[in-house]
Design a protein around this motif. Structure first.
Motif, PDB file in Angstrom:
ATOM      1  N   ALA A 126       6.264 -11.182  54.571  1.00 53.76           N
ATOM      2  CA  ALA A 126       5.817 -10.106  53.957  1.00 53.76           C
ATOM      3  C   ALA A 126       6.603  -9.029  54.310  1.00 53.76           C
ATOM      4  O   ALA A 126       6.894  -7.991  53.462  1.00 53.76           O
ATOM      5  N   ARG A 129      10.522 -10.180  52.320  1.00 54.00           N
ATOM      6  CA  ARG A 129      10.675 -10.353  50.966  1.00 54.00           C
ATOM      7  C   ARG A 129      11.093  -9.624  49.973  1.00 54.00           C
ATOM      8  O   ARG A 129      11.167  -8.180  50.196  1.00 54.00           O
ATOM      9  N   ASP A 131      11.759  -8.005  46.038  1.00 52.61           N
ATOM     10  CA  ASP A 131      10.870  -8.185  44.652  1.00 52.61           C
ATOM     11  C   ASP A 131      11.307  -9.306  43.846  1.00 52.61           C
ATOM     12  O   ASP A 131      10.192  -9.666  43.351  1.00 52.61           O
ATOM     13  N   GLU A 133      11.654 -12.268  44.951  1.00 53.65           N
ATOM     14  CA  GLU A 133      10.704 -13.247  45.529  1.00 53.65           C
ATOM     15  C   GLU A 133       9.109 -13.141  45.351  1.00 53.65           C
ATOM     16  O   GLU A 133       8.294 -13.958  45.145  1.00 53.65           O
ATOM     17  N   ALA A 134       8.762 -11.848  45.437  1.00 58.96           N
ATOM     18  CA  ALA A 134       7.305 -11.468  45.145  1.00 58.96           C
ATOM     19  C   ALA A 134       7.077 -11.946  43.753  1.00 58.96           C
ATOM     20  O   ALA A 134       6.058 -12.651  43.458  1.00 58.96           O
ATOM     21  N   GLN A 135       8.003 -11.690  42.697  1.00 62.02           N
ATOM     22  CA  GLN A 135       7.662 -12.100  41.487  1.00 62.02           C
ATOM     23  C   GLN A 135       7.622 -13.653  41.369  1.00 62.02           C
ATOM     24  O   GLN A 135       6.783 -14.108  40.430  1.00 62.02           O
ATOM     25  N   TYR A 212      -0.563 -14.404  48.298  1.00 65.22           N
ATOM     26  CA  TYR A 212       0.270 -13.573  47.405  1.00 65.22           C
ATOM     27  C   TYR A 212       0.121 -12.278  47.535  1.00 65.22           C
ATOM     28  O   TYR A 212       1.187 -11.047  47.531  1.00 65.22           O
ATOM     29  N   ARG A 213      -1.177 -11.639  47.354  1.00 70.80           N
ATOM     30  CA  ARG A 213      -1.569 -10.325  47.361  1.00 70.80           C
ATOM     31  C   ARG A 213      -1.022  -9.663  48.707  1.00 70.80           C
ATOM     32  O   ARG A 213      -0.705  -8.479  48.753  1.00 70.80           O
ATOM     33  N   VAL A 215       1.686 -10.622  50.842  1.00 70.52           N
ATOM     34  CA  VAL A 215       2.776 -10.629  50.778  1.00 70.52           C
ATOM     35  C   VAL A 215       3.550  -9.561  49.874  1.00 70.52           C
ATOM     36  O   VAL A 215       4.245  -8.750  50.165  1.00 70.52           O
ATOM     37  N   HIS A 216       3.036  -9.508  48.630  1.00 72.20           N
ATOM     38  CA  HIS A 216       3.253  -8.525  47.675  1.00 72.20           C
ATOM     39  C   HIS A 216       2.971  -7.167  48.242  1.00 72.20           C
ATOM     40  O   HIS A 216       4.058  -6.336  47.953  1.00 72.20           O
ATOM     41  N   GLN A 218       3.199  -6.239  51.201  1.00 77.72           N
ATOM     42  CA  GLN A 218       4.062  -6.422  52.403  1.00 77.72           C
ATOM     43  C   GLN A 218       3.153  -5.854  53.682  1.00 77.72           C
ATOM     44  O   GLN A 218       3.618  -5.114  54.588  1.00 77.72           O
TER      45      GLN A 218
END
Length: 249
Positions: A126, A129, A131, A133-135, A212-213, A215-216, A218
């Protein structure tokens, strides 16, 4: 046993014939059907029993020898080795030991190790990562959602593993990543059991969405809390599935 039959008896990703034979023989050793010092049946008998070629049996035997389960000596046959010779870090050995209940604390130790490592890895992911990797996580989650109703869960499981692998790599800690490898391989096998739990895939997808939410966003603490809940759900599911299969958990 067929090449596509998993240890649960359901058809998932095809498994090489020699691996299926080796897994069955290993399960017999773990269950005490063959004890340390015992000889396995001779090659022609195994060929007849499993309905496979000599080449398949020899590959299966080579695999068991590599894992320390048996020793092969010219003229004296295939002898079962004592447990202290077995390769405990081999994921198949670990999982068969857990399933057979040969080591009462091993299952808990595996799950505890996964819980500690994955929670720490997702917190780091988090923070670190990219951008991209988030995608990629978002893309994997979308594909998992597409496969949630598949009659064969193999593709969902592959995406699930890819999702966790990406989180581990995004943490950018090579030591933790290496420590996770044997545990990851055991849970790869375990996922084929947890899909039998009613509602298991739906709960899994929800857990991945929460991961996901966080980690996205952060949100390291939120990601760790989401991973802890997700791993605990997996633990509950696999205990339920193995209990139904007759395994000791």
């Amino acid at each position: 046993m067929t090449a596509s039959q998993s240890a649960t008896g359901k058809n998932f990703r095809p498994e090489p014939l020699h691996a299926a034979v080796a897994r069955e023989l290993m399960a017999r050793v773990m269950a005490g059907q063959y004890n340390p010092g015992d000889l396995l049946p001779v090659e022609p008998k195994l060929v007849t029993e499993f309905g496979v070629s000599r080449t398949v049996i020899r590959e299966a035997v080579r695999s068991l020898n590599d894992k320390g389960i048996i020793s092969v000596r010219q003229g004296s046959g295939m002898r079962v080795e004592p447990p202290d010779q077995w390769s405990y870090l081999d994921p198949v050995v670990l999982f068969e030991l857990v399933k057979a209940g040969r080591s009462p604390t091993l299952f808990d130790e595996l799950l505890e190790g996964r819980r500690i490592l994955e929670v720490q890895l997702v917190g780091l992911a988090a923070q670190k990562r990219t951008d991209e990797e988030a995608q990629e996580l978002a893309n994997l989650l979308a594909r998992m959602r597409e496969h949630i109703r598949d009659p064969d869960p193999a593709e969902y499981n592959n995406l699930d593993l890819a999702f966790h692998d990406l989180i581990a790599r995004a943490a950018r800690n090579r030591l933790l990543l290496e420590a996770m490898r044997p545990i990851t391989e055991v849970t790869r096998i375990g996922r084929f059991y947890t899909v039998s739990v009613q509602g298991g895939l739906e709960l899994s997808l929800r857990g991945h969405d929460e991961l996901y939410r966080a980690v996205h966003a952060q949100d390291a603490l939120g990601a760790q809390q989401a991973m802890l809940h997700h791993v605990q759900q997996f633990e509950a599911n696999i205990r339920q599935a193995l209990h139904r299969q007759g395994g000791a958990v």
